[in-house]
Design a protein around this motif. Sequence first.
Motif, PDB file in Angstrom:
ATOM      1  N   UNK A  29       0.835  -1.206   0.000  1.00 40.59           N
ATOM      2  CA  UNK A  29       0.000   0.000   0.000  1.00 40.59           C
ATOM      3  C   UNK A  29       0.868   1.253   0.000  1.00 40.59           C
ATOM      4  N   UNK A  30       1.925   1.247   0.814  1.00 39.12           N
ATOM      5  CA  UNK A  30       2.815   2.398   0.870  1.00 39.12           C
ATOM      6  C   UNK A  30       3.453   2.682  -0.484  1.00 39.12           C
ATOM      7  N   UNK A  31       3.923   1.642  -1.143  1.00 41.25           N
ATOM      8  CA  UNK A  31       4.531   1.840  -2.465  1.00 41.25           C
ATOM      9  C   UNK A  31       3.502   2.316  -3.477  1.00 41.25           C
ATOM     10  N   UNK A  32       2.326   1.738  -3.442  1.00 43.62           N
ATOM     11  CA  UNK A  32       1.305   2.147  -4.395  1.00 43.62           C
ATOM     12  C   UNK A  32       0.882   3.592  -4.167  1.00 43.62           C
ATOM     13  N   UNK A  33       0.817   4.009  -2.924  1.00 47.00           N
ATOM     14  CA  UNK A  33       0.469   5.408  -2.635  1.00 47.00           C
ATOM     15  C   UNK A  33       1.571   6.346  -3.105  1.00 47.00           C
ATOM     16  N   UNK A  34       2.819   5.929  -2.962  1.00 44.41           N
ATOM     17  CA  UNK A  34       3.912   6.768  -3.440  1.00 44.41           C
ATOM     18  C   UNK A  34       3.882   6.880  -4.966  1.00 44.41           C
ATOM     19  N   UNK A  35       3.591   5.791  -5.628  1.00 44.12           N
ATOM     20  CA  UNK A  35       3.476   5.829  -7.090  1.00 44.12           C
ATOM     21  C   UNK A  35       2.311   6.727  -7.501  1.00 44.12           C
ATOM     22  N   UNK A  36       1.228   6.666  -6.759  1.00 43.15           N
ATOM     23  CA  UNK A  36       0.099   7.543  -7.059  1.00 43.15           C
ATOM     24  C   UNK A  36       0.532   9.005  -6.913  1.00 43.15           C
ATOM     25  N   UNK A  37       1.323   9.295  -5.910  1.00 41.40           N
ATOM     26  CA  UNK A  37       1.844  10.644  -5.732  1.00 41.40           C
ATOM     27  C   UNK A  37       2.690  11.059  -6.932  1.00 41.40           C
ATOM     28  N   UNK A  38       3.553  10.177  -7.387  1.00 48.01           N
ATOM     29  CA  UNK A  38       4.369  10.461  -8.571  1.00 48.01           C
ATOM     30  C   UNK A  38       3.493  10.766  -9.785  1.00 48.01           C
ATOM     31  N   UNK A  39       2.424  10.000  -9.937  1.00 50.69           N
ATOM     32  CA  UNK A  39       1.560  10.136 -11.108  1.00 50.69           C
ATOM     33  C   UNK A  39       0.645  11.350 -11.020  1.00 50.69           C
ATOM     34  N   UNK A  40       0.106  11.610  -9.841  1.00 47.26           N
ATOM     35  CA  UNK A  40      -0.909  12.658  -9.694  1.00 47.26           C
ATOM     36  C   UNK A  40      -0.315  14.034  -9.396  1.00 47.26           C
ATOM     37  N   UNK A  41       0.866  14.063  -8.776  1.00 50.92           N
ATOM     38  CA  UNK A  41       1.464  15.339  -8.398  1.00 50.92           C
ATOM     39  C   UNK A  41       2.952  15.391  -8.772  1.00 50.92           C
ATOM     40  N   UNK A  42       3.266  15.164 -10.031  1.00 52.81           N
ATOM     41  CA  UNK A  42       4.678  15.139 -10.427  1.00 52.81           C
ATOM     42  C   UNK A  42       5.386  16.473 -10.211  1.00 52.81           C
ATOM     43  N   UNK A  43       4.628  17.564 -10.114  1.00 53.75           N
ATOM     44  CA  UNK A  43       5.222  18.876  -9.914  1.00 53.75           C
ATOM     45  C   UNK A  43       5.915  19.004  -8.556  1.00 53.75           C
ATOM     46  N   UNK A  44       5.627  18.090  -7.636  1.00 52.23           N
ATOM     47  CA  UNK A  44       6.289  18.115  -6.329  1.00 52.23           C
ATOM     48  C   UNK A  44       7.750  17.671  -6.411  1.00 52.23           C
ATOM     49  N   UNK A  45       8.110  17.005  -7.482  1.00 54.28           N
ATOM     50  CA  UNK A  45       9.439  16.414  -7.616  1.00 54.28           C
ATOM     51  C   UNK A  45      10.259  17.187  -8.645  1.00 54.28           C
ATOM     52  N   UNK A  46      11.474  17.561  -8.268  1.00 56.76           N
ATOM     53  CA  UNK A  46      12.360  18.190  -9.244  1.00 56.76           C
ATOM     54  C   UNK A  46      13.299  17.133  -9.826  1.00 56.76           C
ATOM     55  N   UNK A  47      14.109  17.530 -10.788  1.00 48.51           N
ATOM     56  CA  UNK A  47      14.987  16.570 -11.460  1.00 48.51           C
ATOM     57  C   UNK A  47      15.959  15.890 -10.493  1.00 48.51           C
ATOM     58  N   UNK A  48      16.497  16.655  -9.553  1.00 45.99           N
ATOM     59  CA  UNK A  48      17.462  16.042  -8.635  1.00 45.99           C
ATOM     60  C   UNK A  48      16.775  15.036  -7.707  1.00 45.99           C
ATOM     61  N   UNK A  49      15.524  15.294  -7.352  1.00 49.49           N
ATOM     62  CA  UNK A  49      14.798  14.342  -6.509  1.00 49.49           C
ATOM     63  C   UNK A  49      14.482  13.064  -7.282  1.00 49.49           C
ATOM     64  N   UNK A  50      14.156  13.199  -8.550  1.00 54.92           N
ATOM     65  CA  UNK A  50      13.955  12.000  -9.372  1.00 54.92           C
ATOM     66  C   UNK A  50      15.239  11.169  -9.387  1.00 54.92           C
ATOM     67  N   UNK A  51      16.365  11.833  -9.579  1.00 56.97           N
ATOM     68  CA  UNK A  51      17.634  11.121  -9.626  1.00 56.97           C
ATOM     69  C   UNK A  51      17.969  10.510  -8.270  1.00 56.97           C
ATOM     70  N   UNK A  52      17.694  11.232  -7.188  1.00 48.32           N
ATOM     71  CA  UNK A  52      17.914  10.681  -5.845  1.00 48.32           C
ATOM     72  C   UNK A  52      17.128   9.390  -5.658  1.00 48.32           C
ATOM     73  N   UNK A  53      15.880   9.401  -6.091  1.00 54.03           N
ATOM     74  CA  UNK A  53      15.040   8.211  -5.958  1.00 54.03           C
ATOM     75  C   UNK A  53      15.607   7.038  -6.748  1.00 54.03           C
TER      76      UNK A  53
END
Length: 124
Positions: A6-30
């Motif tokens: 559930x935690x992973x699926x919720x995080x993926x939902x966050x990535x999909x629904x609110x991608x503006x929260x993540x910048x390029x360096x955060x994507x790379x960190x992940x």
Amino acid sequence: MSSYQKNLQCFVQLLQKQPQLFNDSQHQELLDLIEPLPDDIETLADAISGWSKKYDDIRAAYLHILKNYNSEPESEPNDQRLFGTTNLSSTTSQPRSTKELLKNNILQSQPTNQTPPKKSSTDN
């Protein structure tokens, strides 16, 4: 469904629904965070949860999605909301790596800066 899933699926939902929260360096960190980890739902979920604690806005949005997810009735036996047609669990007909699905979702949430460069009048 496990709480880790559930935690992973919720995080993926966050990535999909609110991608503006993540910048390029955060994507790379992940991507750098999960690359050396084993393809284990518990390990990946713990790593993502720990990582999100560094970013207040991401953490707040993540916890909000998780809270809403936990308040929904579990009437969907084959939860396909977050990974398109593939959920986090593997099936014998379609074995999928949780880690690969997570990485794909991180990559897909990045903004596309694929705009071709404008031609100047001297480029002919």
